[in-house]
Design a protein around this motif. Structure first.
Motif, PDB file in Angstrom:
ATOM      1  N   PHE A  55       0.866  -1.089  -0.025  1.00 49.74           N
ATOM      2  CA  PHE A  55      -0.153   0.001  -0.040  1.00 49.74           C
ATOM      3  C   PHE A  55       0.838   1.198  -0.118  1.00 49.74           C
ATOM      4  O   PHE A  55       0.636   2.171  -0.755  1.00 49.74           O
ATOM      5  CB  PHE A  55      -0.837  -0.075   1.186  1.00 49.74           C
ATOM      6  N   VAL A  56       2.007   1.014   0.940  1.00 50.17           N
ATOM      7  CA  VAL A  56       3.018   2.189   0.669  1.00 50.17           C
ATOM      8  C   VAL A  56       3.248   2.563  -0.729  1.00 50.17           C
ATOM      9  O   VAL A  56       3.493   3.658  -1.412  1.00 50.17           O
ATOM     10  CB  VAL A  56       3.889   2.197   1.731  1.00 50.17           C
ATOM     11  N   LEU A  57       3.826   1.434  -1.402  1.00 47.12           N
ATOM     12  CA  LEU A  57       4.427   1.466  -2.647  1.00 47.12           C
ATOM     13  C   LEU A  57       3.275   1.836  -3.580  1.00 47.12           C
ATOM     14  O   LEU A  57       3.759   2.701  -4.539  1.00 47.12           O
ATOM     15  CB  LEU A  57       4.650   0.097  -3.001  1.00 47.12           C
ATOM     16  N   LEU A  73      13.048   1.784  -0.495  1.00 45.44           N
ATOM     17  CA  LEU A  73      12.004   0.901   0.538  1.00 45.44           C
ATOM     18  C   LEU A  73      12.284  -0.344   0.079  1.00 45.44           C
ATOM     19  O   LEU A  73      12.282  -1.306   0.940  1.00 45.44           O
ATOM     20  CB  LEU A  73      10.624   1.717   0.441  1.00 45.44           C
ATOM     21  N   THR A  74      12.210  -0.776  -1.240  1.00 45.65           N
ATOM     22  CA  THR A  74      12.372  -2.208  -1.702  1.00 45.65           C
ATOM     23  C   THR A  74      13.623  -2.674  -1.214  1.00 45.65           C
ATOM     24  O   THR A  74      13.671  -3.935  -0.898  1.00 45.65           O
ATOM     25  CB  THR A  74      12.194  -2.108  -3.170  1.00 45.65           C
ATOM     26  N   GLU A  75      14.545  -1.905  -1.257  1.00 48.38           N
ATOM     27  CA  GLU A  75      15.960  -2.399  -0.758  1.00 48.38           C
ATOM     28  C   GLU A  75      15.770  -2.739   0.799  1.00 48.38           C
ATOM     29  O   GLU A  75      16.645  -4.010   1.328  1.00 48.38           O
ATOM     30  CB  GLU A  75      17.111  -1.342  -0.981  1.00 48.38           C
ATOM     31  N   ARG A  76      15.128  -1.917   1.392  1.00 46.56           N
ATOM     32  CA  ARG A  76      14.841  -2.246   3.002  1.00 46.56           C
ATOM     33  C   ARG A  76      14.362  -3.492   3.241  1.00 46.56           C
ATOM     34  O   ARG A  76      14.606  -4.248   4.033  1.00 46.56           O
ATOM     35  CB  ARG A  76      14.303  -1.211   3.644  1.00 46.56           C
ATOM     36  N   PHE A  77      13.277  -3.621   2.277  1.00 43.22           N
ATOM     37  CA  PHE A  77      12.132  -4.829   2.450  1.00 43.22           C
ATOM     38  C   PHE A  77      13.255  -5.997   2.286  1.00 43.22           C
ATOM     39  O   PHE A  77      13.096  -7.030   3.041  1.00 43.22           O
ATOM     40  CB  PHE A  77      11.357  -4.898   1.582  1.00 43.22           C
ATOM     41  N   ILE A  78      13.970  -6.141   1.106  1.00 36.26           N
ATOM     42  CA  ILE A  78      14.958  -7.209   0.947  1.00 36.26           C
ATOM     43  C   ILE A  78      15.768  -7.377   1.884  1.00 36.26           C
ATOM     44  O   ILE A  78      16.270  -8.532   2.146  1.00 36.26           O
ATOM     45  CB  ILE A  78      15.543  -6.826  -0.473  1.00 36.26           C
ATOM     46  N   ASP A  79      16.476  -6.320   2.465  1.00 37.62           N
ATOM     47  CA  ASP A  79      17.547  -6.774   3.484  1.00 37.62           C
ATOM     48  C   ASP A  79      17.043  -7.328   4.676  1.00 37.62           C
ATOM     49  O   ASP A  79      17.471  -8.162   5.274  1.00 37.62           O
ATOM     50  CB  ASP A  79      18.193  -5.143   3.878  1.00 37.62           C
ATOM     51  N   ASP A  80      15.777  -6.591   4.950  1.00 39.98           N
ATOM     52  CA  ASP A  80      15.093  -7.310   6.163  1.00 39.98           C
ATOM     53  C   ASP A  80      14.643  -8.743   6.021  1.00 39.98           C
ATOM     54  O   ASP A  80      14.762  -9.729   6.998  1.00 39.98           O
ATOM     55  CB  ASP A  80      13.727  -6.572   6.553  1.00 39.98           C
ATOM     56  N   GLY A 104       9.065 -11.753  -5.028  1.00 46.88           N
ATOM     57  CA  GLY A 104       8.145 -12.252  -6.002  1.00 46.88           C
ATOM     58  C   GLY A 104       6.755 -12.232  -5.430  1.00 46.88           C
ATOM     59  O   GLY A 104       5.725 -11.814  -5.954  1.00 46.88           O
ATOM     60  N   MET A 105       6.733 -12.585  -4.086  1.00 46.98           N
ATOM     61  CA  MET A 105       5.266 -12.606  -3.397  1.00 46.98           C
ATOM     62  C   MET A 105       5.000 -11.158  -2.958  1.00 46.98           C
ATOM     63  O   MET A 105       3.771 -10.775  -3.387  1.00 46.98           O
ATOM     64  CB  MET A 105       5.598 -13.441  -2.136  1.00 46.98           C
ATOM     65  N   LEU A 106       6.159 -10.327  -2.844  1.00 48.93           N
ATOM     66  CA  LEU A 106       5.537  -8.905  -2.765  1.00 48.93           C
ATOM     67  C   LEU A 106       4.981  -8.226  -3.795  1.00 48.93           C
ATOM     68  O   LEU A 106       3.938  -7.658  -3.973  1.00 48.93           O
ATOM     69  CB  LEU A 106       6.987  -8.061  -2.177  1.00 48.93           C
ATOM     70  N   GLY A 107       5.534  -8.536  -4.987  1.00 45.07           N
ATOM     71  CA  GLY A 107       5.228  -7.994  -6.403  1.00 45.07           C
ATOM     72  C   GLY A 107       3.876  -8.651  -6.627  1.00 45.07           C
ATOM     73  O   GLY A 107       3.030  -7.845  -7.184  1.00 45.07           O
TER      74      GLY A 107
END
Length: 169
Positions: A55-57, A73-80, A104-107
């Motif tokens: 929703f933020v994206l 933000l996407t990089e942060r998600f990946i790092d986490d 892929g699930m996020l996409g």
């Protein structure tokens, strides 16, 4: 040397950190798991973080000035997700595969929630992506649906600068 320094600088270590921390905090709010019956499991927590991130994206996609923030933000998600998978105990050989699957699930969730908002109904996307095909009582689904739609509406008017500071509406 100034020209070459641009290529040596590491990415901003703080970029999107306040926003990502706010996303995770929003996803961990107890009402999603209590009134919304989101499973309070590793998968359920991932699904809720992915939903809030999506929703933020969606909000950031609407703002051409937010392209860098989307990337950070996407990089942060990946790092986490990388850190979470490692903490669970997965070895280096499979971490990339699992994180790639999570991306892929996020996409997929981003597309499903975007489509649900456009069509005026999130129920199918929630059943498939948040409840993994086993939705709870209609009242619980309604709680999550209404909460996410209100969040979406509030995000539309949130200034980009506030989002960058991690101030979610």
């Amino acid at each position: 040397m100034g020209f070459l320094d641009r290529f040596r600088k590491a990415p901003d270590a703080e970029a999107a950190l306040p926003l990502y921390q706010a996303v995770v905090a929003r996803a961990r709010q107890p009402h999603w798991y209590l009134a919304g019956a989101v499973p309070d499991t590793l998968d359920g927590r991932f699904d809720m973080v992915a939903a809030i991130t999506a929703f933020v994206l969606m909000r950031l996609e609407d703002d051409p000035a937010a392209a860098a923030l989307v990337a950070h933000l996407t990089e942060r998600f990946i790092d986490d997700m990388d850190a979470q998978v490692r903490q669970i105990g997965f070895g280096d050989m499979v971490v990339g595969k699992h994180v790639g699957r999570m991306m892929g699930m996020l996409g997929g969730r981003l597309g499903a929630y975007r489509e649900g908002v456009a069509e005026g109904s999130l129920d199918a996307a929630l059943a498939r992506n948040l409840y993994r095909g086993d939705p709870p009582a209609p009242e619980a689904v309604a709680h999550v649906r209404e909460g996410l739609l209100a969040f979406h509406a509030a995000l539309k008017t949130a200034p980009l600068e506030a989002l960058e500071r991690g101030e979610l509406p």
